[in-house]
Design a protein around this motif. Structure first.
Motif, PDB file in Angstrom:
ATOM      1  N   PRO A 307       0.788  -1.239   0.000  1.00  0.00           N
ATOM      2  CA  PRO A 307       0.000   0.000   0.000  1.00  0.00           C
ATOM      3  C   PRO A 307       0.815   1.280   0.000  1.00  0.00           C
ATOM      4  CG  PRO A 307      -0.018  -1.026   2.172  1.00  0.00           C
ATOM      5  CD  PRO A 307       0.651  -1.997   1.248  1.00  0.00           C
ATOM      6  N   LYS A 308       2.103   1.191   0.263  1.00  0.00           N
ATOM      7  CA  LYS A 308       2.921   2.406   0.322  1.00  0.00           C
ATOM      8  C   LYS A 308       3.685   2.603  -0.984  1.00  0.00           C
ATOM      9  CE  LYS A 308       7.018   0.222   2.360  1.00  0.00           C
ATOM     10  NZ  LYS A 308       7.961   0.621   1.312  1.00  0.00           N
ATOM     11  N   ALA A 309       4.141   3.832  -1.195  1.00  0.00           N
ATOM     12  CA  ALA A 309       4.938   4.137  -2.382  1.00  0.00           C
ATOM     13  C   ALA A 309       6.301   3.454  -2.285  1.00  0.00           C
ATOM     14  CB  ALA A 309       5.116   5.643  -2.520  1.00  0.00           C
ATOM     15  N   SER A 310       6.851   3.097  -3.416  1.00  0.00           N
ATOM     16  CA  SER A 310       8.178   2.484  -3.459  1.00  0.00           C
ATOM     17  C   SER A 310       9.256   3.548  -3.269  1.00  0.00           C
ATOM     18  CB  SER A 310       8.404   1.773  -4.801  1.00  0.00           C
ATOM     19  OG  SER A 310       7.427   0.788  -5.034  1.00  0.00           O
ATOM     20  N   ILE A 311      10.189   3.285  -2.372  1.00  0.00           N
ATOM     21  CA  ILE A 311      11.359   4.147  -2.201  1.00  0.00           C
ATOM     22  C   ILE A 311      12.450   3.630  -3.126  1.00  0.00           C
ATOM     23  CG2 ILE A 311      13.107   4.993  -0.597  1.00  0.00           C
ATOM     24  CD1 ILE A 311      11.084   4.524   1.653  1.00  0.00           C
ATOM     25  N   ILE A 312      12.829   4.448  -4.117  1.00  0.00           N
ATOM     26  CA  ILE A 312      13.790   4.010  -5.137  1.00  0.00           C
ATOM     27  C   ILE A 312      15.147   4.635  -4.866  1.00  0.00           C
ATOM     28  CG2 ILE A 312      14.296   3.905  -7.598  1.00  0.00           C
ATOM     29  CD1 ILE A 312      11.348   4.193  -8.171  1.00  0.00           C
ATOM     30  N   ASN A 313      16.158   3.804  -4.773  1.00  0.00           N
ATOM     31  CA  ASN A 313      17.538   4.257  -4.663  1.00  0.00           C
ATOM     32  C   ASN A 313      18.200   4.135  -6.032  1.00  0.00           C
ATOM     33  OD1 ASN A 313      17.274   4.673  -1.905  1.00  0.00           O
ATOM     34  ND2 ASN A 313      18.042   2.655  -1.359  1.00  0.00           N
ATOM     35  N   LEU A 314      18.674   5.272  -6.553  1.00  0.00           N
ATOM     36  CA  LEU A 314      19.382   5.271  -7.835  1.00  0.00           C
ATOM     37  C   LEU A 314      20.875   5.369  -7.530  1.00  0.00           C
ATOM     38  CD1 LEU A 314      19.078   5.259 -10.928  1.00  0.00           C
ATOM     39  CD2 LEU A 314      19.037   7.759 -10.838  1.00  0.00           C
ATOM     40  N   LEU A 315      21.580   4.265  -7.714  1.00  0.00           N
ATOM     41  CA  LEU A 315      22.985   4.195  -7.325  1.00  0.00           C
ATOM     42  C   LEU A 315      23.873   4.895  -8.343  1.00  0.00           C
ATOM     43  CD1 LEU A 315      23.171   0.501  -6.072  1.00  0.00           C
ATOM     44  CD2 LEU A 315      22.629   2.561  -4.784  1.00  0.00           C
ATOM     45  N   ALA A 316      24.978   5.454  -7.847  1.00  0.00           N
ATOM     46  CA  ALA A 316      25.925   6.179  -8.694  1.00  0.00           C
ATOM     47  C   ALA A 316      26.588   5.221  -9.685  1.00  0.00           C
ATOM     48  CB  ALA A 316      26.979   6.854  -7.830  1.00  0.00           C
ATOM     49  N   PRO A 317      27.042   5.744 -10.833  1.00  0.00           N
ATOM     50  CA  PRO A 317      27.629   4.875 -11.867  1.00  0.00           C
ATOM     51  C   PRO A 317      28.757   3.994 -11.361  1.00  0.00           C
ATOM     52  CG  PRO A 317      27.274   7.073 -12.742  1.00  0.00           C
ATOM     53  CD  PRO A 317      26.974   7.149 -11.269  1.00  0.00           C
ATOM     54  N   GLU A 318      29.594   4.513 -10.484  1.00  0.00           N
ATOM     55  CA  GLU A 318      30.757   3.745 -10.046  1.00  0.00           C
ATOM     56  C   GLU A 318      30.390   2.538  -9.193  1.00  0.00           C
ATOM     57  OE1 GLU A 318      30.452   7.519  -7.450  1.00  0.00           O
ATOM     58  OE2 GLU A 318      30.368   6.994  -9.589  1.00  0.00           O
ATOM     59  N   ARG A 319      29.128   2.435  -8.746  1.00  0.00           N
ATOM     60  CA  ARG A 319      28.697   1.302  -7.925  1.00  0.00           C
ATOM     61  C   ARG A 319      28.315   0.083  -8.763  1.00  0.00           C
ATOM     62  NH1 ARG A 319      30.521   1.999  -2.841  1.00  0.00           N
ATOM     63  NH2 ARG A 319      29.843   3.993  -1.937  1.00  0.00           N
ATOM     64  N   GLU A 355      35.388   1.299  -6.686  1.00  0.00           N
ATOM     65  CA  GLU A 355      34.199   1.476  -5.846  1.00  0.00           C
ATOM     66  C   GLU A 355      33.038   0.578  -6.247  1.00  0.00           C
ATOM     67  OE1 GLU A 355      33.138   5.590  -4.937  1.00  0.00           O
ATOM     68  OE2 GLU A 355      34.932   6.223  -6.022  1.00  0.00           O
ATOM     69  N   ALA A 356      33.244  -0.294  -7.202  1.00  0.00           N
ATOM     70  CA  ALA A 356      32.137  -1.069  -7.767  1.00  0.00           C
ATOM     71  C   ALA A 356      31.828  -2.313  -6.954  1.00  0.00           C
ATOM     72  CB  ALA A 356      32.452  -1.458  -9.206  1.00  0.00           C
ATOM     73  N   PHE A 357      30.536  -2.582  -6.793  1.00  0.00           N
ATOM     74  CA  PHE A 357      30.070  -3.865  -6.277  1.00  0.00           C
ATOM     75  C   PHE A 357      29.871  -4.847  -7.439  1.00  0.00           C
ATOM     76  CE2 PHE A 357      29.227  -1.202  -2.709  1.00  0.00           C
ATOM     77  CZ  PHE A 357      29.156  -2.022  -1.601  1.00  0.00           C
ATOM     78  N   LEU A 358      29.406  -4.315  -8.560  1.00  0.00           N
ATOM     79  CA  LEU A 358      29.136  -5.118  -9.743  1.00  0.00           C
ATOM     80  C   LEU A 358      29.686  -4.387 -10.956  1.00  0.00           C
ATOM     81  CD1 LEU A 358      25.319  -5.718  -9.047  1.00  0.00           C
ATOM     82  CD2 LEU A 358      27.194  -7.149  -8.290  1.00  0.00           C
ATOM     83  N   VAL A 359      29.947  -5.131 -12.016  1.00  0.00           N
ATOM     84  CA  VAL A 359      30.364  -4.506 -13.279  1.00  0.00           C
ATOM     85  C   VAL A 359      29.737  -5.284 -14.426  1.00  0.00           C
ATOM     86  CG1 VAL A 359      32.533  -5.830 -13.275  1.00  0.00           C
ATOM     87  CG2 VAL A 359      32.292  -3.826 -14.763  1.00  0.00           C
ATOM     88  N   THR A 360      29.084  -4.559 -15.325  1.00  0.00           N
ATOM     89  CA  THR A 360      28.516  -5.162 -16.529  1.00  0.00           C
ATOM     90  C   THR A 360      29.452  -4.867 -17.694  1.00  0.00           C
ATOM     91  OG1 THR A 360      26.244  -4.949 -15.739  1.00  0.00           O
ATOM     92  CG2 THR A 360      26.556  -5.161 -18.104  1.00  0.00           C
ATOM     93  N   TYR A 361      29.802  -5.909 -18.442  1.00  0.00           N
ATOM     94  CA  TYR A 361      30.784  -5.778 -19.518  1.00  0.00           C
ATOM     95  C   TYR A 361      30.143  -5.486 -20.880  1.00  0.00           C
ATOM     96  CZ  TYR A 361      34.047  -7.579 -16.067  1.00  0.00           C
ATOM     97  OH  TYR A 361      34.801  -7.749 -14.932  1.00  0.00           O
ATOM     98  N   TRP A 362      28.831  -5.433 -20.951  1.00  0.00           N
ATOM     99  CA  TRP A 362      28.113  -5.005 -22.152  1.00  0.00           C
ATOM    100  C   TRP A 362      28.500  -5.828 -23.387  1.00  0.00           C
ATOM    101  CZ3 TRP A 362      24.382  -2.598 -20.115  1.00  0.00           C
ATOM    102  CH2 TRP A 362      24.565  -1.680 -19.067  1.00  0.00           C
ATOM    103  N   THR A 363      28.271  -7.122 -23.316  1.00  0.00           N
ATOM    104  CA  THR A 363      28.509  -7.960 -24.495  1.00  0.00           C
ATOM    105  C   THR A 363      27.430  -7.758 -25.556  1.00  0.00           C
ATOM    106  OG1 THR A 363      27.272  -9.808 -23.540  1.00  0.00           O
ATOM    107  CG2 THR A 363      29.650  -9.727 -23.109  1.00  0.00           C
TER     108      THR A 363
END
Length: 372
Positions: A307-319, A355-363
């Motif tokens: 019933p409540k609004a979603s709280i969205i966290n938009l993480l910085a690119p380096e994360r 500073e990254a937790f994850l990295v996408t290599y964009w294949t």
């Protein structure tokens, strides 16, 4: 090296030399010069120069390209992995749809979800990157679905969406769409197969409801909020807005030719996700509720949104997205990694993505191969 490169960005002659050393065509020199102004790009330039010098050295010395070359940079491996090499878990050949548990205490669902054409035959680099998530997050449930699993999930739980799902002209549209439904129903972390885990992810999800990531420094870039990595608690209404946009896009572009013309990015992928984010954070709550009303009306009682609004966290690119495919230098790095099936060494990853937790290599595996 760093001081030399910082000086180089102020010298046109050296910029031209760097572009040549990195492998940037002369027609793209202006893009290269602009890309040099981006933060954290200098280690990538140094890495690319090192890669090209090592390749040249191998040619000069006559060293043959072996099955695997181990060094401080990483391991370059050829071919595909299959069966035991993928270690996708106990659900390899089962026709039963594997559903993850959903916590009932309000905590973040410790689920990692991925989807690929097959649960058994997976490209070698994808299998290695996928394993990094299980290695780094042993307390998370790992779920890998193939194309048949995706359709079975929609058919069983969202049959009203199945005609749209089946009408998509290519599998990439369906792979895009199913992840929004999965995150809505179960929550957890969705990651593309060309994404590697560099650190345990639990610290990211200590507060909030939905987590997305920014790529690059231009918030107006239509692809600046990719759908390659997304996370959520279950039953967040934000995903119903994304599903509403799926339905709207399919209504407007109902013919396969129109869907193909728009492309998966706009119909089901990152452009749609950015639209959903921009709308959700800028529109009045009442307007959002009106947009998702018809979608919610199709759902059973146990799948009604919170019933409540979603709280969205938009993480910085380096994360989450330290590689920005719209930056020509980052693009070159992605090309070197994916075309050579290069698995980066631990020290190299810490240097390139501190500073990254994850990295996408964009294949971009869904795109048609481009001739070199």
């Amino acid at each position: 090296m760093k001081a030399t490169l910082e000086y180089a960005v102020r010298s046109r002659l050296i910029i031209k030399s760097l572009a040549f050393l990195v492998g940037i065509d002369s027609s793209a020199r202006s893009k290269f010069e602009s890309a040099l102004q981006s933060p954290s790009v200098l280690p990538i330039v140094a890495f690319l120069i090192g890669i090209r010098f090592r390749r040249l050295l191998r040619k000069v010395t006559g060293q043959l390209a072996g099955n695997a070359r181990r060094n401080d940079i990483g391991t370059a491996s050829e071919g595909l992995a299959s069966n035991n090499a993928t270690t996708p878990g106990k659900h390899d050949s089962s026709p039963v749809l594997h559903l993850p548990p959903t916590p009932d205490d309000g905590s973040f669902p410790k689920v990692i979800f991925q989807t690929w054409k097959s649960r058994i035959e997976i490209p070698f680099n994808y299998a290695q990157w996928s394993t990094s998530f299980r290695r780094m997050n042993p307390d998370f449930e790992y779920v890998l679905w193939d194309d048949a699993d995706n359709r079975r999930f929609i058919e069983n739980y969202y049959p009203w969406f199945l005609p749209i799902y089946n009408a998509y002209p290519r599998e990439i549209y369906r792979a895009d769409a199913v992840r929004y439904f999965f995150l809505y129903q179960f929550g957890g972390l969705y990651v593309d197969m060309d994404t590697e885990c560099l650190r345990p992810v639990s610290p990211l999800f200590e507060s909030g409801d939905v987590w997305l990531g920014r790529m690059g420094s231009d918030p107006n870039f239509p692809h600046s909020i990719p759908n390659a990595i997304m996370a959520s608690g279950p039953l967040q209404e934000f995903w119903l807005l994304a599903i509403h946009l799926l339905v709207e896009n399919a209504r407007i572009k109902s013919e396969p030719e129109a869907m193909i013309g728009s492309g998966p990015e706009a119909m089901t992928g990152p452009i749609l996700l950015k639209r959903a984010y921009d709308t959700y954070v800028s529109a009045e709550r009442s307007a959002v509720r009106e947009m998702i009303r018809d979608i919610a009306a199709r759902l059973p009682d146990n799948l009604q949104p919170q019933p409540k609004a979603s709280i969205i966290n938009l993480l910085a690119p380096e994360r989450w997205y330290p590689i920005d495919w719209s930056n020509i230098i980052h693009q070159r790095l992605s090309h070197e990694i994916t075309s050579s099936r290069l698995m980066l060494g631990e020290r190299t990853k810490r240097w390139l993505f501190p500073e990254a937790f994850l990295v996408t290599y964009w294949t971009h595996s869904w795109k048609a191969p481009v001739r070199k």
